[in-house]
Design an enzyme around this catalytic site. Sequence first.
Site, short mmCIF file in Angstrom:
data_model
loop_
_atom_site.label_atom_id
_atom_site.label_comp_id
_atom_site.label_asym_id
_atom_site.label_seq_id
_atom_site.Cartn_x
_atom_site.Cartn_y
_atom_site.Cartn_z
N GLU A 244 -73.27 -52.07 -31.45
CA GLU A 244 -72.77 -51.35 -30.28
C GLU A 244 -73.78 -50.29 -29.85
O GLU A 244 -74.09 -49.36 -30.62
CB GLU A 244 -71.42 -50.69 -30.58
CG GLU A 244 -70.87 -49.91 -29.38
CD GLU A 244 -69.54 -49.24 -29.65
OE1 GLU A 244 -69.12 -48.41 -28.83
OE2 GLU A 244 -68.94 -49.54 -30.70
N LYS A 376 -55.63 -52.93 -46.72
CA LYS A 376 -56.14 -53.61 -45.53
C LYS A 376 -55.06 -53.81 -44.46
O LYS A 376 -55.09 -54.78 -43.72
CB LYS A 376 -56.76 -54.96 -45.92
CG LYS A 376 -57.92 -54.82 -46.91
CD LYS A 376 -58.42 -56.12 -47.44
CE LYS A 376 -59.50 -55.88 -48.48
NZ LYS A 376 -59.97 -57.11 -49.13
N ASP A 452 -66.13 -52.82 -48.32
CA ASP A 452 -65.33 -53.92 -47.79
C ASP A 452 -64.97 -53.59 -46.34
O ASP A 452 -64.20 -52.68 -46.09
CB ASP A 452 -64.05 -54.07 -48.63
CG ASP A 452 -63.27 -55.33 -48.26
OD1 ASP A 452 -63.48 -55.85 -47.15
OD2 ASP A 452 -62.44 -55.77 -49.08
N HIS A 550 -73.37 -45.31 -21.42
CA HIS A 550 -73.25 -46.72 -21.83
C HIS A 550 -74.06 -47.63 -20.90
O HIS A 550 -74.60 -48.64 -21.35
CB HIS A 550 -71.78 -47.14 -21.85
CG HIS A 550 -71.11 -46.86 -23.16
ND1 HIS A 550 -71.07 -47.77 -24.19
CD2 HIS A 550 -70.45 -45.77 -23.61
CE1 HIS A 550 -70.43 -47.26 -25.22
NE2 HIS A 550 -70.03 -46.05 -24.89
#
Length: 570
Positions: A244, A376, A452, A550
């Site tokens: 990004e 998670k 993770d 951006h």
Amino acid sequence: MDVRRRMAPPPAVGVPHRKPAGAPRALQAGDALPLPIRHTNLIFSALFAVSLAYLMRRWRAKIRSSIPFHVVSLTEILATFVLVASLIYLLSFFGIAFVQSIVSSTDEDEDFLVASSSSSTTAKPPAPAPPAQCGLLGSADAVSDKMPEEDEEIVAGVVAGKIPSYVLETKLGDCRRAAGLRREALRRITGRQIEGLPLDGFDYASILGQCCELPVGYVQLPVGIAGPLLLDGQRFYVPMATTEGCLVASTNRGCKAIAESGGASSVVLRDAMTRAPVARFPTARQAAHLKAFLEDPANFDTLSVVFNRSSRFGRLQTVQCAMAGRNIYMRFSCSTGDAMGMNMISKGVQNVLDYLQDDFPDMDVISISGNFCSDKKSAAVNWIEGRGKSVVCEAVIKEEIVRKVLKTNVQSLVELNVIKNLAGSAVAGALGGFNAHASNIVSAIFIATGQDPAQNVESSQCITMLEAINDGRDLHISVTMPSIEVGTVGGGTQLASQSACLDLLGVKGANRESPGTNARILATVVAGGVLAGELSLLSALAAGQLVKSHMKYNRSSRDMSKAASLSLTP
């Protein structure tokens, strides 16, 4: 992909292979025998039966006459020799059939070569298409006809489903070769070249049995550095793996504002990983008895001894229970040293469950994880009770820094945070999402340091607070993150690239002097990175610079059609 050019194309299904008229008879394995093989089989079968019948009669006579078996005549010795010889022949008869299959296949290859050479003198077939390039060797110059015959057979077996793809590493003993053959099999099955996925340049042995199964390559991600992040008196250069645009630049601007204002400070409120098995009882009353037993302080020492024997670093801290009918959910919390600790705590929990089974024989363990952990998944229990490292990070940004570096003012930032991060998230019904983009920084640092990535879900739970202090001149900013789940040993932290990023932060591996210190420092760095990212993004929003930045950093002006054509140029 026809790798062996000398091999004949396979015949169509259901159509027998026919040789040209007048072609010589194929060589047979039985041709090495003095008689035709069918006659030889009859002779040895008869010899076996006759010698066996003779010896059986002689042995019966010796038993009746009490004659020792070791006293044998010349005829008996000859019969024994004939019996053994005929038995050896009959047992190896199947070996002759096996040899015949090899000789026949070789003979067919030679016939194909002879037929090809003879036919070329009469009519020239159309020129074959050049072999397609294969990424097996990781080079554009490696073509399919260079694949060894043994590798070709393995790939064909994988494609046909005769060889499981997951056994290649064990079968070959070469992880790089296994990945290459699996990749080639995948190319043949799917018809896709996957040319942009690199194969070489990665240590596949380092992931065997612990990080990734069935590898066919690796994904390249750029790693940027934000910093220095001045945190708790130390300077950290924070690695961030992301695709990004603006993310690293924005975080870097936040780090600059924090450093020029004197730095940030952090505190670890709690350090405990959790695992919550679920068990079922015949009645809710029996489940309640187990709940009372586990939560009774008088039983904690016994449970700790049983739990702690699974690891040198895992130490039980608390047990919290919840019930749903006759089902009981037991949430164990423990310290895990410098490891993230899921495997460690799971082993300890299993020890406790085995111990409880003796006193509660009616307990039926449904699962080692009952989602009361909660791993998670976005869950209120993690937001309230915490999981992993619970960290608060704060900084005071001076008024002139807000104006010069962040291009806005304190009052606008405070107002924006209340309306966006607090009220806006409440309207959305957010659960731990009272922030601007904490997940962005957490994910980037997680990937760079071998954490993770899926645990970004709960690790990104964060509430960002902004207040005007010192008579409204300066800005106090803080992030509270109750469930940052990180480790510096185990999992992906051992891989070369991720290990290098941890080393850059000074937290690689386990801290031998004070176990758990490296993982806690990494958690504070994550929170410090989030603090910098929140500060910069909120400032861009308050100043109306988000879209402009951006468009400048996250939109490529490069002509991708030309870039694509250039990348395909050899």
